[in-house]
Design a protein around this motif. Structure first.
Motif, PDB file in Angstrom:
ATOM      1  N   LEU A   1      41.711 -33.300  28.063  1.00 42.79           N
ATOM      2  CA  LEU A   1      42.782 -32.327  27.881  1.00 42.79           C
ATOM      3  C   LEU A   1      43.332 -32.387  26.461  1.00 42.79           C
ATOM      4  O   LEU A   1      43.568 -31.349  25.818  1.00 42.79           O
ATOM      5  CB  LEU A   1      43.886 -32.582  28.893  1.00 42.79           C
ATOM      6  CG  LEU A   1      45.055 -31.584  28.907  1.00 42.79           C
ATOM      7  CD1 LEU A   1      44.551 -30.188  29.240  1.00 42.79           C
ATOM      8  CD2 LEU A   1      46.114 -32.012  29.908  1.00 42.79           C
ATOM      9  N   GLU A   2      43.548 -33.595  25.941  1.00 40.66           N
ATOM     10  CA  GLU A   2      44.024 -33.749  24.565  1.00 40.66           C
ATOM     11  C   GLU A   2      42.983 -33.245  23.570  1.00 40.66           C
ATOM     12  O   GLU A   2      43.319 -32.652  22.539  1.00 40.66           O
ATOM     13  CB  GLU A   2      44.360 -35.214  24.287  1.00 40.66           C
ATOM     14  CG  GLU A   2      45.569 -35.740  25.051  1.00 40.66           C
ATOM     15  CD  GLU A   2      46.833 -34.964  24.704  1.00 40.66           C
ATOM     16  OE1 GLU A   2      46.988 -34.567  23.520  1.00 40.66           O
ATOM     17  OE2 GLU A   2      47.651 -34.732  25.605  1.00 40.66           O
ATOM     18  N   PHE A   3      41.705 -33.473  23.880  1.00 43.07           N
ATOM     19  CA  PHE A   3      40.634 -32.986  23.011  1.00 43.07           C
ATOM     20  C   PHE A   3      40.640 -31.469  22.986  1.00 43.07           C
ATOM     21  O   PHE A   3      40.442 -30.844  21.923  1.00 43.07           O
ATOM     22  CB  PHE A   3      39.284 -33.501  23.524  1.00 43.07           C
ATOM     23  CG  PHE A   3      38.287 -33.751  22.437  1.00 43.07           C
ATOM     24  CD1 PHE A   3      37.482 -32.728  21.973  1.00 43.07           C
ATOM     25  CD2 PHE A   3      38.144 -35.008  21.877  1.00 43.07           C
ATOM     26  CE1 PHE A   3      36.552 -32.955  20.970  1.00 43.07           C
ATOM     27  CE2 PHE A   3      37.219 -35.246  20.877  1.00 43.07           C
ATOM     28  CZ  PHE A   3      36.421 -34.219  20.423  1.00 43.07           C
ATOM     29  N   ASP A   4      40.889 -30.860  24.157  1.00 45.30           N
ATOM     30  CA  ASP A   4      40.960 -29.408  24.228  1.00 45.30           C
ATOM     31  C   ASP A   4      42.143 -28.881  23.429  1.00 45.30           C
ATOM     32  O   ASP A   4      42.041 -27.861  22.737  1.00 45.30           O
ATOM     33  CB  ASP A   4      41.081 -28.980  25.688  1.00 45.30           C
ATOM     34  CG  ASP A   4      40.479 -27.608  25.938  1.00 45.30           C
ATOM     35  OD1 ASP A   4      39.656 -27.165  25.128  1.00 45.30           O
ATOM     36  OD2 ASP A   4      40.844 -26.985  26.948  1.00 45.30           O
TER      37      ASP A   4
ATOM     38  N   LEU B   1      32.828 -34.598  26.241  1.00 39.80           N
ATOM     39  CA  LEU B   1      33.392 -34.997  24.951  1.00 39.80           C
ATOM     40  C   LEU B   1      32.323 -35.025  23.863  1.00 39.80           C
ATOM     41  O   LEU B   1      32.583 -34.633  22.717  1.00 39.80           O
ATOM     42  CB  LEU B   1      34.058 -36.369  25.076  1.00 39.80           C
ATOM     43  CG  LEU B   1      35.343 -36.423  25.905  1.00 39.80           C
ATOM     44  CD1 LEU B   1      35.787 -37.862  26.090  1.00 39.80           C
ATOM     45  CD2 LEU B   1      36.453 -35.611  25.248  1.00 39.80           C
ATOM     46  N   ARG B   2      31.122 -35.467  24.216  1.00 38.63           N
ATOM     47  CA  ARG B   2      30.027 -35.476  23.233  1.00 38.63           C
ATOM     48  C   ARG B   2      29.682 -34.047  22.823  1.00 38.63           C
ATOM     49  O   ARG B   2      29.484 -33.754  21.633  1.00 38.63           O
ATOM     50  CB  ARG B   2      28.810 -36.171  23.825  1.00 38.63           C
ATOM     51  CG  ARG B   2      27.667 -36.349  22.823  1.00 38.63           C
ATOM     52  CD  ARG B   2      26.456 -37.023  23.445  1.00 38.63           C
ATOM     53  NE  ARG B   2      26.777 -38.355  23.915  1.00 38.63           N
ATOM     54  CZ  ARG B   2      26.860 -38.701  25.194  1.00 38.63           C
ATOM     55  NH1 ARG B   2      26.670 -37.785  26.143  1.00 38.63           N
ATOM     56  NH2 ARG B   2      27.139 -39.930  25.545  1.00 38.63           N
ATOM     57  N   MET B   3      29.628 -33.146  23.811  1.00 44.63           N
ATOM     58  CA  MET B   3      29.348 -31.738  23.504  1.00 44.63           C
ATOM     59  C   MET B   3      30.439 -31.147  22.612  1.00 44.63           C
ATOM     60  O   MET B   3      30.151 -30.431  21.637  1.00 44.63           O
ATOM     61  CB  MET B   3      29.245 -30.950  24.812  1.00 44.63           C
ATOM     62  CG  MET B   3      29.030 -29.458  24.657  1.00 44.63           C
ATOM     63  SD  MET B   3      30.578 -28.497  24.497  1.00 44.63           S
ATOM     64  CE  MET B   3      31.341 -28.795  26.077  1.00 44.63           C
TER      65      MET B   3
ATOM     66  N   ILE C   1      36.361 -27.382  27.637  1.00 45.62           N
ATOM     67  CA  ILE C   1      35.947 -28.608  28.308  1.00 45.62           C
ATOM     68  C   ILE C   1      36.280 -28.466  29.789  1.00 45.62           C
ATOM     69  O   ILE C   1      37.445 -28.431  30.162  1.00 45.62           O
ATOM     70  CB  ILE C   1      36.643 -29.842  27.703  1.00 45.62           C
ATOM     71  CG1 ILE C   1      36.285 -29.972  26.217  1.00 45.62           C
ATOM     72  CG2 ILE C   1      36.247 -31.108  28.459  1.00 45.62           C
ATOM     73  CD1 ILE C   1      36.941 -31.134  25.528  1.00 45.62           C
ATOM     74  N   GLY C   2      35.243 -28.380  30.613  1.00 44.24           N
ATOM     75  CA  GLY C   2      35.461 -28.095  32.032  1.00 44.24           C
ATOM     76  C   GLY C   2      35.593 -29.327  32.897  1.00 44.24           C
ATOM     77  O   GLY C   2      34.948 -29.413  33.948  1.00 44.24           O
ATOM     78  N   TYR C   3      36.374 -30.299  32.489  1.00 45.63           N
ATOM     79  CA  TYR C   3      36.611 -31.501  33.299  1.00 45.63           C
ATOM     80  C   TYR C   3      38.050 -31.460  33.774  1.00 45.63           C
ATOM     81  O   TYR C   3      38.980 -31.473  32.969  1.00 45.63           O
ATOM     82  CB  TYR C   3      36.346 -32.763  32.476  1.00 45.63           C
ATOM     83  CG  TYR C   3      36.417 -34.045  33.291  1.00 45.63           C
ATOM     84  CD1 TYR C   3      35.409 -34.366  34.185  1.00 45.63           C
ATOM     85  CD2 TYR C   3      37.488 -34.911  33.160  1.00 45.63           C
ATOM     86  CE1 TYR C   3      35.462 -35.537  34.929  1.00 45.63           C
ATOM     87  CE2 TYR C   3      37.558 -36.073  33.901  1.00 45.63           C
ATOM     88  CZ  TYR C   3      36.538 -36.385  34.786  1.00 45.63           C
ATOM     89  OH  TYR C   3      36.604 -37.539  35.531  1.00 45.63           O
ATOM     90  N   GLU C   4      38.240 -31.400  35.093  1.00 44.66           N
ATOM     91  CA  GLU C   4      39.569 -31.139  35.635  1.00 44.66           C
ATOM     92  C   GLU C   4      40.239 -32.359  36.252  1.00 44.66           C
ATOM     93  O   GLU C   4      41.381 -32.261  36.702  1.00 44.66           O
ATOM     94  CB  GLU C   4      39.473 -30.034  36.701  1.00 44.66           C
ATOM     95  CG  GLU C   4      38.962 -28.706  36.139  1.00 44.66           C
ATOM     96  CD  GLU C   4      38.843 -27.646  37.196  1.00 44.66           C
ATOM     97  OE1 GLU C   4      39.056 -27.999  38.389  1.00 44.66           O
ATOM     98  OE2 GLU C   4      38.553 -26.490  36.860  1.00 44.66           O
TER      99      GLU C   4
END
Length: 404
Positions: free
Chosen positions: A151-154, A122-124, A138-141
């Motif tokens: 996911l919402e940020f993406d 999220l910081r990146m 964002i590669g967080y699954e």
């Protein structure tokens, strides 16, 4: 393992804490027992070992047990006394210390496994967005709370990308329109200026005959009418472009009747044949009638200009929208699809004197405004232009639900 990885943060930290406390309790119990055994070995060096062995051999297993008595610190060496005190501490507080250590370790593991990676992502993402760089993922699954936040940020990033594209497209469209206005106004103004200069030069000397003067005045009036038509076209375009979509329930049959009226009027003026076909199952679509009729007017008008004998229009009901197809039996497009849809594209000087070359360009803008698209192609025996309009249900319309 997948279920554990996707646990919520609340359940995850409870699980980490429980495992940490359980591990600390077991380690504390083992450490306490081991400390007691080591302490007895220290004391064994300071007791009467022969007497202890004698009493141990005489003991009755069912009545009593023989233990090594506690030795005073004053009788032990400094090292043994200090080590014995540490063993007392471990036996008394070992479980508490190990449980506290287990809580600390489990908290650190929880941060490393569940918090650090999504926070870093999220910081990146925030830094890249601040730098206007939207080309990232964002590669967080994990599907915990932070995973949903990523996911919402993406999704927000994707929406920003779409908004930027729309903004740049609007800027480019505005630049093209400005160029179109300058282009189409320059020609009639140049003609009018030339006629005025000729009249100012030759009228004082009365060297212009009446017939030439009338011809110049008629041509000047034609250019003035052209400017009036251009300004009216721009006014209508601006009004419809700025007006929000007004999607109302429509059917293919109803729209076909409206388009047929437009086509018949234009075909009579162009002295060409006009045919229209409608296809669909009578499904209700939510479309902007005025916008579709404006596109139909542009496409049918273009088709009639280049048709040899006739123009055929097909109004087709799609699963999620409406397709308007206009075919003519002319020679087809001799330019690329991209060039055909650009502003002020005309077929030559004579055509440029009568038309502004904005029909296809405006039609594509209206299709995109209706969440659709416009395609241009050559077919055997002429050109084919296809406009698609997506059915957009207004927010005020509540979808019908099945009755049980």
């Amino acid at each position: 393992m997948e279920k554990v990885r996707n646990l919520s943060l609340r359940k995850s930290i409870l699980l980490y804490m429980a495992v940490g406390i359980l591990a600390g309790f077991l380690l504390g119990a083992i450490a306490g027992n081991e400390a007691g055994r080591i302490q007895e070995q220290i004391w064994w060096k300071y007791v009467d070992q022969d007497r202890y062995i004698e009493e141990f051999l005489k003991r009755d297993e069912e009545s009593f047990d023989v233990v090594i008595p506690r030795v005073s610190n004053s009788r032990m060496s400094d090292w043994d006394a200090r080590f014995s005190e540490w063993c007392d501490f471990l036996q008394t507080y070992g479980i508490l210390v190990m449980c506290a250590g287990g809580i600390i370790v489990s908290t650190m593991l929880f941060y490393q496994k569940k918090i650090r990676k999504p926070l870093g992502a999220l910081r990146m993402a925030a830094e890249k967005i601040a730098g206007n760089d939207l080309d990232f993922e964002i590669g967080y699954e994990n599907r915990d709370e932070l995973g949903e936040l990523c996911l919402e940020f993406d999704r927000m990033k994707n929406q920003l990308t779409q908004n930027n594209r729309k903004m740049w497209r609007m800027v480019e469209d505005e630049q093209v329109l400005r160029a179109a206005i300058a282009h189409d106004i320059r020609t009639p103004l140049t003609v009018l200026k030339g006629y005025q200069e000729m009249m100012l030069e030759f009228l004082p000397g009365e060297t212009l005959d009446r017939e030439t003067l009338l011809h110049m005045l008629c041509e000047s009036m034609g250019q003035i009418e052209r400017l009036e038509r251009f300004l009216e076209r721009m006014r209508a375009f601006s009004a419809l472009e700025q007006q929000p979509l007004s999607c109302q329930p429509q059917t293919v049959e109803k729209l076909s009747e409206e388009i047929q009226k437009v086509g018949e009027i234009l075909s009579r003026e162009a002295k060409r044949e006009f045919q229209i076909f409608a296809g669909g199952k009578g499904k209700t679509l939510f479309l902007d009638r005025d916008l579709i009729l404006e596109v139909a007017d542009n496409l049918i008008g273009n088709g009639l200009r280049f048709a040899k004998r006739q123009v055929i229009v097909c109004v087709l009901e799609e699963e999620s929208g409406l397709t308007l197809e206009v075919k003519d039996d002319g020679t087809g497009f001799d330019i690329s699809e991209e060039r055909a849809k650009q502003a002020f594209t005309t077929s030559g000087l004579r055509d440029d004197m009568k038309h502004f070359g904005l029909g296809m360009y405006i039609s594509e803008l209206y299709c995109k405004k209706h969440d659709g698209f416009l395609t241009v192609e050559n077919q055997s025996g002429g050109a084919c232009v296809r406009a698609y309009f997506r059915s957009i249900v207004p927010e005020s319309v509540v979808p019908e639900t099945e009755a049980f």
